[in-house]
Write a protein that holds these residues in place. Sequence first.
Motif, PDB file in Angstrom:
ATOM      1  N   LEU A 192       3.698   0.171  10.231  1.00 48.43           N
ATOM      2  CA  LEU A 192       3.602   1.430   9.484  1.00 48.43           C
ATOM      3  C   LEU A 192       4.973   2.097   9.369  1.00 48.43           C
ATOM      4  CD1 LEU A 192       0.263   2.883  10.914  1.00 48.43           C
ATOM      5  CD2 LEU A 192       0.653   1.992   8.603  1.00 48.43           C
ATOM      6  N   GLY A 193       5.744   2.064  10.449  1.00 44.73           N
ATOM      7  CA  GLY A 193       7.093   2.624  10.410  1.00 44.73           C
ATOM      8  C   GLY A 193       7.992   1.875   9.440  1.00 44.73           C
ATOM      9  N   PHE A 194       7.906   0.560   9.482  1.00 46.13           N
ATOM     10  CA  PHE A 194       8.672  -0.284   8.561  1.00 46.13           C
ATOM     11  C   PHE A 194       8.293   0.039   7.120  1.00 46.13           C
ATOM     12  CE2 PHE A 194       8.771  -4.283   6.086  1.00 46.13           C
ATOM     13  CZ  PHE A 194      10.131  -4.549   6.128  1.00 46.13           C
TER      14      PHE A 194
ATOM     15  N   LEU B 265       9.559   3.482   6.049  1.00 46.99           N
ATOM     16  CA  LEU B 265      11.000   3.497   5.834  1.00 46.99           C
ATOM     17  C   LEU B 265      11.379   2.882   4.487  1.00 46.99           C
ATOM     18  CD1 LEU B 265      13.864   4.031   6.903  1.00 46.99           C
ATOM     19  CD2 LEU B 265      13.790   1.768   7.918  1.00 46.99           C
ATOM     20  N   VAL B 266      10.802   1.725   4.179  1.00 47.78           N
ATOM     21  CA  VAL B 266      11.192   1.043   2.949  1.00 47.78           C
ATOM     22  C   VAL B 266      10.524   1.629   1.709  1.00 47.78           C
ATOM     23  CG1 VAL B 266      11.780  -1.097   4.132  1.00 47.78           C
ATOM     24  CG2 VAL B 266       9.480  -0.821   3.167  1.00 47.78           C
ATOM     25  N   SER B 267       9.591   2.577   1.885  1.00 45.76           N
ATOM     26  CA  SER B 267       8.936   3.174   0.720  1.00 45.76           C
ATOM     27  C   SER B 267       9.351   4.622   0.484  1.00 45.76           C
ATOM     28  CB  SER B 267       7.412   3.077   0.850  1.00 45.76           C
ATOM     29  OG  SER B 267       6.965   3.861   1.932  1.00 45.76           O
ATOM     30  N   LEU B 268      10.299   5.131   1.261  1.00 44.92           N
ATOM     31  CA  LEU B 268      10.762   6.503   1.051  1.00 44.92           C
ATOM     32  C   LEU B 268      11.346   6.702  -0.340  1.00 44.92           C
ATOM     33  CD1 LEU B 268      12.357   7.475   4.471  1.00 44.92           C
ATOM     34  CD2 LEU B 268      10.376   8.510   3.374  1.00 44.92           C
ATOM     35  N   ASP B 269      12.034   5.689  -0.840  1.00 45.26           N
ATOM     36  CA  ASP B 269      12.584   5.810  -2.188  1.00 45.26           C
ATOM     37  C   ASP B 269      11.479   5.900  -3.240  1.00 45.26           C
ATOM     38  OD1 ASP B 269      11.900   3.186  -1.641  1.00 45.26           O
ATOM     39  OD2 ASP B 269      13.750   2.316  -2.404  1.00 45.26           O
TER      40      ASP B 269
ATOM     41  N   ILE C  42       0.836  -1.205   0.000  1.00 42.45           N
ATOM     42  CA  ILE C  42       0.000   0.000   0.000  1.00 42.45           C
ATOM     43  C   ILE C  42       0.873   1.259   0.000  1.00 42.45           C
ATOM     44  CG2 ILE C  42      -1.655   1.345   1.385  1.00 42.45           C
ATOM     45  CD1 ILE C  42      -2.933  -1.021  -0.025  1.00 42.45           C
ATOM     46  N   PHE C  43       1.901   1.255   0.839  1.00 42.61           N
ATOM     47  CA  PHE C  43       2.798   2.413   0.876  1.00 42.61           C
ATOM     48  C   PHE C  43       3.507   2.609  -0.457  1.00 42.61           C
ATOM     49  CE2 PHE C  43       2.019   2.850   5.277  1.00 42.61           C
ATOM     50  CZ  PHE C  43       2.610   4.025   5.723  1.00 42.61           C
TER      51      PHE C  43
ATOM     52  N   ILE D 278       2.038  -1.315 -10.200  1.00 38.90           N
ATOM     53  CA  ILE D 278       3.152  -2.252 -10.413  1.00 38.90           C
ATOM     54  C   ILE D 278       4.105  -2.217  -9.219  1.00 38.90           C
ATOM     55  CG2 ILE D 278       5.208  -2.705 -11.824  1.00 38.90           C
ATOM     56  CD1 ILE D 278       3.509  -1.833 -14.260  1.00 38.90           C
ATOM     57  N   PHE D 279       4.438  -1.020  -8.746  1.00 40.71           N
ATOM     58  CA  PHE D 279       5.340  -0.895  -7.593  1.00 40.71           C
ATOM     59  C   PHE D 279       4.750  -1.601  -6.374  1.00 40.71           C
ATOM     60  CE2 PHE D 279       6.858   3.514  -9.266  1.00 40.71           C
ATOM     61  CZ  PHE D 279       7.517   2.900 -10.315  1.00 40.71           C
ATOM     62  N   ALA D 280       3.445  -1.452  -6.167  1.00 38.77           N
ATOM     63  CA  ALA D 280       2.780  -2.056  -5.007  1.00 38.77           C
ATOM     64  C   ALA D 280       2.808  -3.579  -5.076  1.00 38.77           C
ATOM     65  CB  ALA D 280       1.339  -1.557  -4.903  1.00 38.77           C
ATOM     66  N   ILE D 281       2.496  -4.126  -6.233  1.00 40.26           N
ATOM     67  CA  ILE D 281       2.473  -5.590  -6.389  1.00 40.26           C
ATOM     68  C   ILE D 281       3.871  -6.186  -6.194  1.00 40.26           C
ATOM     69  CG2 ILE D 281       2.123  -7.458  -8.066  1.00 40.26           C
ATOM     70  CD1 ILE D 281      -0.233  -5.737  -9.190  1.00 40.26           C
ATOM     71  N   VAL D 282       4.859  -5.551  -6.812  1.00 43.90           N
ATOM     72  CA  VAL D 282       6.228  -6.063  -6.709  1.00 43.90           C
ATOM     73  C   VAL D 282       6.722  -5.975  -5.264  1.00 43.90           C
ATOM     74  CG1 VAL D 282       8.622  -5.694  -7.428  1.00 43.90           C
ATOM     75  CG2 VAL D 282       6.797  -5.596  -9.119  1.00 43.90           C
TER      76      VAL D 282
END
Length: 185
Positions: free
Chosen positions: A102-104, A107-111, A43-44, A132-136
Amino acid sequence: MEILTLFLIGLSLSVDAFSMSIAYGLMGIEKNKIFLSSFIVGIFHFFMPLLGSLIGYKLLNEFKINPKYFIILIIILILIEMIKSIKEDNIKQIKFNILGMLGFAFLVSLDSFTVGMGIYYITTKPIYASIIFAIVSFTFTLVGYLIGKYVSSKVERISKYIGIIILLILKLILLYFLNLNYYTD
């Protein structure tokens, strides 16, 4: 060709989620949290590029926010929490509540947020790209957790330490790259 490009970008955006989910899987994340956490990461990775395309560029330039200091703070807090969990020998699994997930995911979706700032240079379909980004990212996070859980079951005694060492190495690498002046001070 555009779908291949978007898939490869999604893959590169998911590498940190994959690596960190392996580490968390090694440290004993609860089984019922694996799917939920992977879903939240997906989702993020859907919303962060869209958010980046809408407000990211303007926000960073108008208020002169330097995101590397914020990222460093999050990294330090996560490492402190992981080290604290090791000292609790009577607790076999990490307590990974919704706030931790949510924090995790953040963090991993900042890029993904950063990619979102330039998404229109990649495609004219940002929602399609975000899907596509969400599924991957969902898939790679889920697989990372499962790999970590599997390895953890084989080397249960030292799996938390392995997970912390992996995360520490990843964080040091991230801090190194953040200090290469990718962001202006």
